[in-house]
Design a protein around this motif. Structure first.
Motif, PDB file in Angstrom:
ATOM      1  N   TYR A 135     -10.516  11.526  -0.924  1.00  0.00           N
ATOM      2  CA  TYR A 135      -9.164  12.074  -0.877  1.00  0.00           C
ATOM      3  C   TYR A 135      -9.070  13.330  -0.011  1.00  0.00           C
ATOM      4  O   TYR A 135      -7.971  13.799   0.275  1.00  0.00           O
ATOM      5  CB  TYR A 135      -8.680  12.401  -2.300  1.00  0.00           C
ATOM      6  N   THR A 154      -8.075   8.976   2.558  1.00  0.00           N
ATOM      7  CA  THR A 154      -6.620   9.139   2.672  1.00  0.00           C
ATOM      8  C   THR A 154      -6.256  10.414   3.425  1.00  0.00           C
ATOM      9  O   THR A 154      -5.079  10.676   3.676  1.00  0.00           O
ATOM     10  CB  THR A 154      -5.961   9.181   1.286  1.00  0.00           C
ATOM     11  N   THR A 306       8.694   6.787  -3.081  1.00  0.00           N
ATOM     12  CA  THR A 306       7.320   6.394  -2.794  1.00  0.00           C
ATOM     13  C   THR A 306       7.031   5.062  -3.485  1.00  0.00           C
ATOM     14  O   THR A 306       7.906   4.447  -4.102  1.00  0.00           O
ATOM     15  CB  THR A 306       6.347   7.474  -3.288  1.00  0.00           C
ATOM     16  N   TYR A 340      -3.028  13.616  -2.061  1.00  0.00           N
ATOM     17  CA  TYR A 340      -4.005  12.737  -1.425  1.00  0.00           C
ATOM     18  C   TYR A 340      -4.869  12.039  -2.471  1.00  0.00           C
ATOM     19  O   TYR A 340      -5.311  10.908  -2.255  1.00  0.00           O
ATOM     20  CB  TYR A 340      -4.864  13.547  -0.445  1.00  0.00           C
ATOM     21  N   ASP A 343      -2.537   9.288  -3.809  1.00  0.00           N
ATOM     22  CA  ASP A 343      -2.435   8.166  -2.870  1.00  0.00           C
ATOM     23  C   ASP A 343      -3.740   7.386  -2.772  1.00  0.00           C
ATOM     24  O   ASP A 343      -3.733   6.170  -2.516  1.00  0.00           O
ATOM     25  CB  ASP A 343      -2.025   8.675  -1.493  1.00  0.00           C
ATOM     26  N   TRP A 346      -3.713   4.812  -5.472  1.00  0.00           N
ATOM     27  CA  TRP A 346      -2.804   3.716  -5.141  1.00  0.00           C
ATOM     28  C   TRP A 346      -3.368   2.828  -4.035  1.00  0.00           C
ATOM     29  O   TRP A 346      -3.172   1.610  -4.054  1.00  0.00           O
ATOM     30  CB  TRP A 346      -1.435   4.255  -4.753  1.00  0.00           C
ATOM     31  N   GLY A 401       3.222   6.654   0.437  1.00  0.00           N
ATOM     32  CA  GLY A 401       2.699   7.466  -0.650  1.00  0.00           C
ATOM     33  C   GLY A 401       3.411   8.804  -0.731  1.00  0.00           C
ATOM     34  O   GLY A 401       4.396   9.068  -0.022  1.00  0.00           O
ATOM     35  N   THR A 402       2.894   9.659  -1.565  1.00  0.00           N
ATOM     36  CA  THR A 402       3.501  10.984  -1.694  1.00  0.00           C
ATOM     37  C   THR A 402       3.263  11.836  -0.459  1.00  0.00           C
ATOM     38  O   THR A 402       4.005  12.784  -0.191  1.00  0.00           O
ATOM     39  CB  THR A 402       2.916  11.723  -2.912  1.00  0.00           C
ATOM     40  N   VAL A 406       0.811   5.572   4.374  1.00  0.00           N
ATOM     41  CA  VAL A 406      -0.644   5.504   4.253  1.00  0.00           C
ATOM     42  C   VAL A 406      -1.127   4.217   4.898  1.00  0.00           C
ATOM     43  O   VAL A 406      -0.689   3.119   4.533  1.00  0.00           O
ATOM     44  CB  VAL A 406      -1.085   5.549   2.778  1.00  0.00           C
TER      45      VAL A 406
END
Length: 777
Positions: A135, A154, A306, A340, A343, A346, A401-402, A406
């Motif tokens: 991340y 990410t 998101t 991160y 995400d 996810w 993503g936030t 991504v």
């Protein structure tokens, strides 16, 4: 019979109940979700590096969100087991072995936070066919798919952020940059890439230094080389020491710009650190205006939903609420890059979900030896086939993503933009973004502690102080008027040279005075052309006027003053020292002209020698330097006409002219009482000599006193020169013009002075006539 029937019914009931219990247990077992466990690495208790403990709440939020979705991993439950690697490579390797040998089967690796501890894990985890998703590890080394084939992240590679750093340097026209970096391999590689990019863009590297036990020493080296733009790449603990040293050395404020990573923890400079000797206020001053580059924390399209159906602001609020309400997080610090981590979960969930059908196409044998479809929870550390399915899915995954969209490139790196931050008023504020091509979009302006961005060095601005154009033109007009007046007097003198009144004043000598005055006017214009702005940077033409001006002024002075001096000497020779022996030869104009020619030849020989030995040339002379804001240096220059040993040559010339002036003043003083009307300009010549003497003394004084004030000096010197010689011409010729106007034919003059013969044959006759006229007067 009934008893048999009852027993039979009871038996059937028990058999039915048993069947129902077994079938129900089977159904429950078949509907129970299979657990997929992630092996987590998070640096929390960090001694050297940076803590990512604040990402834990975001990761666990994401796991909960994924597990609560019925459309993602429906038959599975995602969990993680995390360990604190302390940003320590050796410890991380050990913790990986614990993940592999202890606890449940792990399907993927999540983490780590530090590149230093992530690299060894990524180097070994792929041997166990485990996909690793980080991340925040941004080391460029991790992009090498030959070493880390199953690694994804990410966050972007730190090298990607270098494009934004170069864009910022070019935006502010910074062409001299120093770099300071931590000794960890990641920082060395990032700085090496930055230096290569700088060189390709024509940005000079002042120096590149690794941080050691004494950061102040590195900063002193940078300060000595006038480094003002400093790119720093290290962990935040090293940065705190460096900025404290920067404060103590004065390397902060309006004259310095620091470019730093933005992925350090929030308010990193305010964290308690016993290794530095700076107060919080001093650290605030040291880091103010520092520019940070790093991952995008908040998606520019934050109002869009998101993947979890909420906006970034809603997610952020939920994160902060979770952080405050869960006791297990009370010893952690909030982390700016928590999105991160969210995400990353996810991305893993979507990859696993998209791989279910592909994995199901494969078969496996269960514990009873029965062949069935393969499931995700069947993954083992020897299952290379499933690992490749996961890898392919990662390369195809895309979602919002936030932290924005991504997706991953062929190196497993996040495809995205670079966020640009600046510490403004003690707060790290997002001010813009930059894409991988270097296109920067600012959402708010940069703020600096001075009136302008820091300059990359002491900027030397050269300013040429030339004569003001209007002043030069005004002096040229006056000189032209003086030249026209001189030519008019010359024409008058030639035309009326036989008029008695004009003839008595030696018209040929007067012509030489006029020529001298004309040359002086031309010399004034030539000297002005040397220092004016109309000739631009053409020094060759200025050299021509430089030499011409000196020649015209010297020769013009010799002609004008020499002629008046010769006439004064003749008057003195005739009308003083009555007891002296009579002259055997008369003093004709030709004798005086020869004397003036001798003076002129002396000038010619002297000026020619000067020009041959040490030629005069025009060059730019620095007259003053001004430092503004501690950075800008303004160098004022003037066009100077000079040579080697200039003052020796000039001094010799001034001594020659000065002696002639002094002797002329002496002669004028000696004949001050002679008022012979026939020698009509004898008194005026004396006044003119005094005038020239005083003007020369004042002019030389002003030349020394005014120094290099170009315009003022030109005005005063030109005014003295032109006024002196023009007034001399006027005193000499205006009475003659008036007399000729009153007596055009000259008859009245001839009748009154018919007995006078200026070119007397003997000295005795001249004295007698003088005595006679003196008695009459």
């Amino acid at each position: 019979m009934p008893s048999i029937t009852n027993r039979h019914l009871l038996f059937r009931f028990l058999r039915c109940a048993m069947f129902t219990s077994i079938f129900g247990a089977y159904l429950v077992k078949s509907q129970q979700k299979k657990v997929l466990t992630l092996a987590g690495f998070v640096p929390v208790d960090v001694k050297s590096g940076w803590s990512a403990g604040g990402i834990i709440p975001a990761i666990e939020m994401a796991i909960d969100d994924v597990n609560n979705r019925s459309d993602i991993l429906r038959d599975y439950e995602l969990v993680w087991e995390w360990k604190d690697d302390e940003c320590n490579p050796g410890l991380a390797s050990y913790l990986l072995s614990q993940h592999l040998l202890q606890g449940s089967q792990k399907i993927m690796v999540l983490g780590g936070g530090c590149s230093a501890s992530t690299v060894p894990v990524a180097a070994f985890s792929w041997y166990f066919n485990m996909i690793q998703v980080s991340y925040s590890a941004a080391s460029p080394e991790l992009s090498d798919k030959t070493k880390y084939p199953l690694f994804f992240r990410t966050s972007q590679s730190e090298n990607r952020y270098n494009a934004a750093r170069i864009t910022i340097m070019k935006y502010f026209n910074w062409t001299r940059v120093a770099t300071v970096y931590g000794q960890q391999r990641m920082f060395v590689e990032v700085i090496a890439d930055l230096i290569d990019r700088m060189r390709s863009q024509g940005i000079d590297l002042i120096t590149s230094l690794a941080i050691d036990y004494d950061p102040a020493e590195q900063l002193r080296i940078i300060k000595e080389t006038d480094g003002r733009i400093i790119a720093l790449h290290s962990y935040q603990d090293e940065a705190r020491s460096l900025f404290c040293a920067a404060y103590q050395l004065g390397m902060y404020g309006k004259n310095y710009a620091w470019i730093i990573p933005s992925w350090w923890t929030r308010d990193w400079w305010r964290q308690s650190d016993e290794t530095i000797n700076c107060t919080a206020d001093e650290m605030d001053k040291a880091v103010e205006s520092a520019i940070g580059t790093g991952p995008v924390i908040k998606d520019a399209s934050s109002n869009q939903e998101t993947i979890n159906g909420e906006t970034f602001d809603e997610y952020e609020e939920r994160y902060e609420d979770r952080f405050k309400t869960h006791d297990e997080y009370r010893n952690l610090d909030p982390h700016g890059e928590h999105g991160y981590g969210y995400d990353a979960i996810w991305a893993i969930a979507l990859v696993l979900n998209s791989s279910i059908d592909q994995v199901a196409r494969k078969t496996t044998a269960d514990s009873n030896g029965e062949i069935r479809q393969k499931r995700l929870d069947d993954f083992t550390y020897t299952d290379r086939e499933t690992a490749q399915i996961f890898k392919k899915s990662f390369q195809n995954v895309t979602f919002r993503g936030t932290t924005g969209m991504v997706s991953f490139n062929e190196h497993g790196d996040r495809i995205g933009k670079t966020a640009i931050y600046q510490i403004q008023d003690g707060i790290s504020r997002l001010i813009g973004e930059c894409d991988s091509e270097g296109n920067m979009v600012l959402s708010s302006p940069f703020q600096w502690q001075g009136d302008h961005p820091p300059l990359d060095s002491e900027q030397t601005m050269y300013k040429i102080d030339t004569i003001v154009d209007k002043v030069f033109l005004a002096v040229v007009i006056v000189c032209i008027f003086g030249a026209i007046l001189a030519m008019s007097f010359l024409v008058f003198n030639v035309r009326h040279r036989n008029h008695g009144y004009v003839k008595l004043s030696s018209p040929r000598m007067n012509n030489m005075v006029v020529f001298g005055a004309l040359l002086v006017n031309l010399a004034t214009i030539a000297n002005g052309l040397v220092g004016c702005s109309y000739l631009g940077d053409d020094l060759e033409i200025r050299n021509l006027f430089c030499v011409t001006g000196k020649w015209f002024l010297s020769v013009g002075f010799s002609l004008a003053f020499g002629s008046m001096f010769a006439k004064t000497w003749r008057i003195h020779r005739i009308f003083t020292n009555f007891q002296a022996a009579p002259m055997t030869e008369p003093i004709h104009d030709t004798n005086l002209i020869a004397f003036v020619i001798c003076l002129t030849l002396i000038d010619v020989v002297f000026l020619t020698s000067w020009q041959l030995i040490h030629p005069c040339e025009t060059y730019l002379k620095t007259v003053r330097q001004e430092i503004s804001a501690g950075v800008n240096k303004t160098v004022t220059q003037v066009f100077e006409c000079s040579s080697a040993f200039y003052w020796w040559w000039s001094g010799a010339l001034l001594v020659q002219k000065g002696l002639l002036l002094l002797f002329g003043c002496f002669l004028s003083y000696e004949i001050r009482n002679i008022t012979v009307e026939g020698l009509n300009d004898s008194r005026l010549i004396g006044i003119s000599i005094y005038n020239i003497f005083l003007s020369s003394v004042i002019g030389i004084t002003l030349q020394l006193v005014l120094g290099d004030n170009t315009t003022v000096k030109f005005i005063l010197i030109s005014a003295l020169t032109v006024l002196c010689f023009t007034s001399t011409l006027c005193m000499m010729f205006i009475p003659k013009v008036v007399n000729v106007v009153k007596d055009p034919s000259g008859r009245a003059h001839r009748e009154k002075f018919s007995a006078v013969d200026f070119t007397v044959s003997t000295n005795v006759q001249a004295r007698r006539r003088c005595q006679c006229r003196t008695t009459q007067s």
